[in-house]
Design a protein around this motif. Structure first.
Motif, PDB file in Angstrom:
ATOM      1  N   VAL A   1       0.843  -1.193   0.000  1.00  0.00           N
ATOM      2  CA  VAL A   1       0.000   0.000   0.000  1.00  0.00           C
ATOM      3  C   VAL A   1       0.882   1.248   0.000  1.00  0.00           C
ATOM      4  O   VAL A   1       0.594   2.223  -0.700  1.00  0.00           O
ATOM      5  CB  VAL A   1      -0.950  -0.034   1.216  1.00  0.00           C
ATOM      6  CG1 VAL A   1      -1.745   1.240   1.297  1.00  0.00           C
ATOM      7  CG2 VAL A   1      -1.885  -1.216   1.116  1.00  0.00           C
ATOM      8  N   THR A   2       1.972   1.221   0.764  1.00  0.00           N
ATOM      9  CA  THR A   2       2.905   2.350   0.778  1.00  0.00           C
ATOM     10  C   THR A   2       3.383   2.662  -0.629  1.00  0.00           C
ATOM     11  O   THR A   2       3.449   3.827  -1.041  1.00  0.00           O
ATOM     12  CB  THR A   2       4.125   2.010   1.655  1.00  0.00           C
ATOM     13  OG1 THR A   2       3.662   1.624   2.934  1.00  0.00           O
ATOM     14  CG2 THR A   2       5.055   3.193   1.777  1.00  0.00           C
TER      15      THR A   2
ATOM     16  N   THR B   1       1.021   7.729  -5.942  1.00  0.00           N
ATOM     17  CA  THR B   1      -0.098   8.674  -6.087  1.00  0.00           C
ATOM     18  C   THR B   1       0.309  10.066  -5.628  1.00  0.00           C
ATOM     19  O   THR B   1       0.008  11.063  -6.286  1.00  0.00           O
ATOM     20  CB  THR B   1      -1.293   8.197  -5.230  1.00  0.00           C
ATOM     21  OG1 THR B   1      -1.492   6.816  -5.453  1.00  0.00           O
ATOM     22  CG2 THR B   1      -2.545   8.967  -5.568  1.00  0.00           C
ATOM     23  N   VAL B   2       0.993  10.138  -4.482  1.00  0.00           N
ATOM     24  CA  VAL B   2       1.356  11.441  -3.925  1.00  0.00           C
ATOM     25  C   VAL B   2       2.300  12.179  -4.865  1.00  0.00           C
ATOM     26  O   VAL B   2       2.072  13.337  -5.223  1.00  0.00           O
ATOM     27  CB  VAL B   2       1.997  11.274  -2.533  1.00  0.00           C
ATOM     28  CG1 VAL B   2       2.577  12.583  -2.045  1.00  0.00           C
ATOM     29  CG2 VAL B   2       0.967  10.759  -1.553  1.00  0.00           C
TER      30      VAL B   2
ATOM     31  N   ASN C   1       0.589  13.465  -7.969  1.00  0.00           N
ATOM     32  CA  ASN C   1      -0.335  14.596  -7.850  1.00  0.00           C
ATOM     33  C   ASN C   1       0.306  15.860  -7.307  1.00  0.00           C
ATOM     34  O   ASN C   1      -0.192  16.956  -7.558  1.00  0.00           O
ATOM     35  CB  ASN C   1      -1.514  14.207  -6.946  1.00  0.00           C
ATOM     36  CG  ASN C   1      -2.421  13.210  -7.624  1.00  0.00           C
ATOM     37  OD1 ASN C   1      -2.610  13.276  -8.831  1.00  0.00           O
ATOM     38  ND2 ASN C   1      -2.945  12.271  -6.867  1.00  0.00           N
ATOM     39  N   ALA C   2       1.389  15.711  -6.536  1.00  0.00           N
ATOM     40  CA  ALA C   2       1.992  16.894  -5.915  1.00  0.00           C
ATOM     41  C   ALA C   2       3.041  17.476  -6.857  1.00  0.00           C
ATOM     42  O   ALA C   2       4.219  17.164  -6.767  1.00  0.00           O
ATOM     43  CB  ALA C   2       2.614  16.515  -4.572  1.00  0.00           C
TER      44      ALA C   2
ATOM     45  N   ILE D   1       1.936   2.013  -3.537  1.00  0.00           N
ATOM     46  CA  ILE D   1       0.883   2.598  -4.387  1.00  0.00           C
ATOM     47  C   ILE D   1       0.647   4.053  -4.005  1.00  0.00           C
ATOM     48  O   ILE D   1       0.537   4.935  -4.856  1.00  0.00           O
ATOM     49  CB  ILE D   1      -0.424   1.775  -4.248  1.00  0.00           C
ATOM     50  CG1 ILE D   1      -0.180   0.339  -4.715  1.00  0.00           C
ATOM     51  CG2 ILE D   1      -1.544   2.408  -5.045  1.00  0.00           C
ATOM     52  CD1 ILE D   1      -1.339  -0.592  -4.469  1.00  0.00           C
ATOM     53  N   ILE D   2       0.600   4.310  -2.684  1.00  0.00           N
ATOM     54  CA  ILE D   2       0.287   5.663  -2.233  1.00  0.00           C
ATOM     55  C   ILE D   2       1.430   6.632  -2.540  1.00  0.00           C
ATOM     56  O   ILE D   2       1.198   7.765  -2.964  1.00  0.00           O
ATOM     57  CB  ILE D   2      -0.010   5.648  -0.718  1.00  0.00           C
ATOM     58  CG1 ILE D   2      -1.303   4.885  -0.456  1.00  0.00           C
ATOM     59  CG2 ILE D   2      -0.102   7.052  -0.171  1.00  0.00           C
ATOM     60  CD1 ILE D   2      -2.524   5.522  -1.053  1.00  0.00           C
TER      61      ILE D   2
ATOM     62  N   TYR E   1       4.011  -0.018  -8.772  1.00  0.00           N
ATOM     63  CA  TYR E   1       4.319  -1.153  -7.909  1.00  0.00           C
ATOM     64  C   TYR E   1       4.585  -2.482  -8.634  1.00  0.00           C
ATOM     65  O   TYR E   1       5.352  -3.301  -8.125  1.00  0.00           O
ATOM     66  CB  TYR E   1       3.238  -1.324  -6.836  1.00  0.00           C
ATOM     67  CG  TYR E   1       1.958  -1.956  -7.307  1.00  0.00           C
ATOM     68  CD1 TYR E   1       1.749  -3.308  -7.156  1.00  0.00           C
ATOM     69  CD2 TYR E   1       0.971  -1.200  -7.904  1.00  0.00           C
ATOM     70  CE1 TYR E   1       0.586  -3.902  -7.604  1.00  0.00           C
ATOM     71  CE2 TYR E   1      -0.192  -1.774  -8.349  1.00  0.00           C
ATOM     72  CZ  TYR E   1      -0.385  -3.115  -8.197  1.00  0.00           C
ATOM     73  OH  TYR E   1      -1.532  -3.692  -8.649  1.00  0.00           O
TER      74      TYR E   1
END
Lengths: 331, 294
Positions: free
Chosen positions: A111-112, A118-119, A122-123, A114-115, A235
């Protein structure tokens, strides 16, 4: 078959070997299922990039935004990449490795991964978001001409030196008493704890060492590619490295190297060949490549979980026969 | 204040969607000991099944039933053909996690050439608006909430008042003892995969209906929110997953209103990290994610 193609292949092979050796230290030897391995490679790549690039206000670079931009000379970005991987491993390891059961650690790390993607995607102000970084300077580019074949040889040489160093380090760890402790923890954590070993400290150390090596591999890769974006470290890339290690042989450094040559490098080449032959609709071959990697993992876990080159059975002098041990164990 | 009232309304819908997914996921884990990382991909596959039915001009509510059946059949086969053989072979928990991740990768990439890369959405009229004070919801959203409440009550009734539910709880608590007491654990586990698979398929269609559009890669996001809710509530605990879904649904929607909708999954992840640091066993479980002996 030109020089560039061959160099490309060798450098990729070097990067993959370094990465799989690091994953072997974590997964193969210590039993940490680091599903966010690729994040550490990415951290090294981004760190090396922003250490070597000029500030984003510089004229040629103004189309992207990123932090840093220190224009540091060659070895520093690579060292910085390794450091970034190690530094990132500390907070992640502290959250994941301390209390959780091992299968929870695996999903937490997945999960780390994937997130994190994402971060960063988007950032935008941080590392230019989904577009990623481009025009990343190559090592030594202000001292030597980067366009000729000789630069490729130089880059292959630098990569080979790193492969050698990492292999030496990995071999030292695996064959030392410390490596024995790690294997004891992997096989039976409770027993190792009862003998006074601290599994959290052991895991944290290997997480940080592996993170540093992963960071180095990212730095090498980004110096060659000169671009880096979130789409390069999704991932599933970690799963390829796991496939390499499972195919090659968990816990065996030679197996890790073999796996790196068979799976990431081999698959890459086969795909390239198939795409050139124009079979089926576009994107079918890359998708099927992933299916094949999944099948490889399942097939090896089913038929030969120990891999092509199994971990050597380590016995000390005067130890009882292997058969006797087995008979006692199963009795 | 009205933006937060609206967000609260969305939160109600969101928690209904997450609850269906999380309860299925957590029951799979609690009873069969399988962390099924392919759960998100089964969800998205079912969403596509419903999409093709919907595209043929049939209402999405029929597609939803088809999606649930598809999810049930798919999960059942997945267990029978892949997971159960590996488990029988004595593959470790960790090995099973890797197996399920490999399966997840394969499903996504087998699906990709079939359904394509472009995002799609259901063509279903959202229905008229219903106002409850500041909260405005569409008829579809009300239907999703009602459906979710009905499913939760159904699961509650199944677990508490039926022989099958009792057998499931016994199998979850101690499979060997359950088998020795004459419970056909193999059949119970088959039923669990069918039921949780149906929940998974249903959740996939509902989640796809609730989002504007979806692609294959939405599966990973579905998995993360379901995982976060399940772990928050205490893995393996259906009631915990319901509580987890309520919290995650509300917090993600409120944060989307206050901050940015792009970070919904990041907020869910933040909750997951907090739980793992502060209370790894989750809200309800006694042991849960804490390291088990041996």
């Amino acid at each position: 078959m030109n020089t560039y193609y061959a160099a490309n292949l060798l450098i990729y092979a070097g990067v993959d070997i370094i990465a799989v050796l690091a994953l072997n230290l974590q997964f193969g030897v210590s039993g940490i299922v680091n599903f966010s391995f690729i994040v550490f490679q990415a951290a090294g790549a981004y760190a090396a990039a922003v250490l070597s690039m000029p500030p984003h206000t510089a004229a040629e670079y103004s189309f992207q935004v990123y932090v840093g931009g220190y224009q540091l000379p060659f070895p520093i970005p690579w060292i910085g990449g390794a450091l970034a991987g190690a530094l990132l491993a500390i907070p992640v390891g502290l959250v994941v490795l301390r209390k959780l059961r091992s299968d929870y650690q695996a999903i937490a790390l997945l999960v780390t991964s994937i997130i994190a993607n994402t971060v960063i995607n988007n950032a935008r102000p941080f590392l230019n978001g989904a577009a990623g970084l481009a025009l990343i300077p190559q090592p030594l580019q202000d001292q030597v001409d980067t366009y000729g074949d000789s630069y490729l040889y130089l880059y292959i040489g630098l990569t080979a030196v790193c492969v050698g160093l990492v292999w030496f380090l990995a071999a030292r760890i695996v064959n030392s008493p410390y490596g024995r402790t790690l294997r004891a923890m992997r096989e039976h954590e409770l027993a190792a704890t009862a003998l006074g070993k601290n599994p959290v400290a052991l895991k944290m150390t290997m997480f940080i060492v592996g993170g540093a090596i992963a960071g180095l591999s990212g730095a090498i890769l980004v110096g060659f590619l000169t671009v880096w974006a979130p789409s390069t470290w999704l991932y599933p890339e970690t799963i390829i490295l796991f496939a390499a290690l499972i195919v090659g042989g968990r816990g065996n450094n030679l197996g890790a190297i073999l796996g790196a040559l068979l799976v990431p490098v081999g698959f890459e080449e086969v795909t390239r060949l198939l795409i050139r032959m124009n079979i089926g609709p576009p994107n079918l071959i890359p998708a099927l490549e992933w299916v094949a990697i999944g099948l490889f993992i399942l097939g090896f876990l089913w038929f030969r979980p120990e891999g092509v080159r199994p971990e050597p059975r380590r016995v000390f002098e005067g130890s009882p026969d292997v058969e006797v041990v087995d008979r006692v164990r199963t009795a | 204040m009205s933006i937060f009232a609206a967000a609260f309304g969305f939160g109600l819908v969101s928690m209904s969607v997450i609850a269906i997914a999380a309860v299925g996921f957590t029951m799979q884990f609690g009873i069969t000991n399988m962390i099924n990382l392919a759960y998100g991909q089964v969800m998205i596959s079912s969403a596509y099944v419903a999409y093709y039915i919907n595209r043929a001009g049939i209402t999405i509510w029929v597609g939803m039933i088809a999606g649930a059946f598809f999810g049930a059949a798919f999960s059942f086969l997945l267990n029978r053909l892949v997971y159960a053989p590996f488990q029988r072979k004595g593959t470790s928990y960790l090995g099973m996690v890797i197996v399920s991740l490999a399966v997840s990768l394969m499903i996504a990439n087998l699906l990709l050439p079939i359904v394509g890369y472009f995002s799609v959405s259901y063509s279903e009229h959202a229905g008229s608006l219903v106002r409850l004070g500041d909260i405005v919801l569409t008829n579809n959203q009300i239907a999703i909430i009602a459906l979710s409440v009905a499913v939760m009550l159904g699961i509650h009734a199944l677990l508490r008042y039926t022989r099958l539910g009792k057998a499931m709880r016994a199998t979850a608590a101690n499979p060997t003892l359950a088998r020795n007491c004459g419970i056909p654990t193999q059949r119970v586990i088959d039923m669990v995969w069918l039921i949780t698979g149906a929940l998974c398929g249903l959740a996939g269609v509902v989640a796809a209906l609730n989002s504007d559009s979806f692609v294959i890669s939405s599966g990973a996001g579905f998995l993360i929110t379901a995982l976060a809710a399940a772990v928050l509530g205490g893995a393996g605990q259906p009631y915990g997953a319901m509580i987890g879904a309520v919290i995650i649904g509300l917090v993600t929607e409120l944060s989307a209103a206050a901050w940015s909708p792009e970070y919904k999954e990041v907020v869910a992840f933040g909750i997951l990290v907090l739980v793992m640091v502060l209370r790894p066993q989750g809200l309800l479980a006694k042991r849960g994610a804490l390291a088990a002996a041996g």
